[in-house]
Design an enzyme around this catalytic site. Structure first.
Site, PDB file in Angstrom:
ATOM      1  N   GLU A   1      18.898  54.872  59.818  1.00 16.93           N
ATOM      2  CA  GLU A   1      19.424  53.499  59.792  1.00 16.93           C
ATOM      3  C   GLU A   1      18.400  52.467  59.305  1.00 16.93           C
ATOM      4  O   GLU A   1      18.689  51.282  59.273  1.00 16.93           O
ATOM      5  CB  GLU A   1      19.925  53.106  61.183  1.00 16.93           C
TER       6      GLU A   1
ATOM      7  N   TYR B   1      29.507  54.158  65.434  1.00 18.80           N
ATOM      8  CA  TYR B   1      30.809  53.671  64.973  1.00 18.80           C
ATOM      9  C   TYR B   1      31.143  54.072  63.548  1.00 18.80           C
ATOM     10  O   TYR B   1      32.234  53.800  63.072  1.00 18.80           O
ATOM     11  CB  TYR B   1      30.863  52.140  65.076  1.00 18.80           C
ATOM     12  N   GLY B   2      30.249  54.694  62.830  1.00 19.18           N
ATOM     13  CA  GLY B   2      30.497  54.961  61.416  1.00 19.18           C
ATOM     14  C   GLY B   2      30.295  56.412  61.050  1.00 19.18           C
ATOM     15  O   GLY B   2      30.871  57.310  61.659  1.00 19.18           O
ATOM     16  N   THR B   3      29.445  56.648  60.065  1.00 22.23           N
ATOM     17  CA  THR B   3      29.267  57.985  59.502  1.00 22.23           C
ATOM     18  C   THR B   3      28.613  58.968  60.467  1.00 22.23           C
ATOM     19  O   THR B   3      28.561  60.166  60.181  1.00 22.23           O
ATOM     20  CB  THR B   3      28.442  57.936  58.204  1.00 22.23           C
ATOM     21  N   LEU B   4      28.142  58.500  61.622  1.00 22.52           N
ATOM     22  CA  LEU B   4      27.568  59.389  62.632  1.00 22.52           C
ATOM     23  C   LEU B   4      28.636  59.992  63.544  1.00 22.52           C
ATOM     24  O   LEU B   4      28.347  60.914  64.318  1.00 22.52           O
ATOM     25  CB  LEU B   4      26.538  58.637  63.484  1.00 22.52           C
TER      26      LEU B   4
END
Length: 137
Positions: free
Chosen positions: A82, A17-20
């Site tokens: 993470e 959901y983010g920087t990936l």
């Protein structure tokens, strides 16, 4: 919907959901993964942590995720990124739990620290100020 942790399969799914996500700075960690599709998860809420978002296990209007099929090597790399600690998940920066997606059960990284003072992301389900995932095809 969150389900108890299941045994890792040989080709687990991961929901990011983010920087990936595609077009963002950590997407290269998914090099070699198979993009399955996008989905919306209502069992988690995103918080804006500044340099990245963090998800908490709280109902929401939905967060936009991208689902990937990864092998054990890629999953281990994501765990390092993470700061997921297999033996003591609550002590790392993120915990990894299984959530249902329209493509099957997928791992989702949940942010462990307290988010008091961090704004919840309520509109659109994606991290504001960054690429809208719907614009990436």
């Amino acid at each position: 919907m969150h389900t108890p942790a299941l045994a890792v399969t040989r080709t687990p799914l991961v929901a990011v959901y983010g920087t990936l996500k595609r077009g963002l700075r950590n997407h290269h960690w998914l090099e070699g993964a198979d993009y399955i599709g996008s989905d919306t998860l209502t069992g988690a809420t995103l918080y804006d942590l500044g340099p990245c978002p963090g998800a908490k296990l709280e109902p929401s209007n939905g967060i936009e995720v991208e689902v990937y099929r990864v092998d054990a090597r890629l999953l281990a790399g994501l765990d390092r990124l993470e700061d997921y600690r297999v033996r003591r998940p609550s002590t790392g920066l993120y915990d990894r739990t299984i959530h249902r997606t329209s493509y099957g059960a997928a791992w989702l990284y949940l942010y462990n620290p307290d988010v008091t003072g961090c704004p919840a992301i309520r509109e659109g389900g994606w991290w504001p100020g960054h690429a809208d995932p719907r614009s990436l095809g």
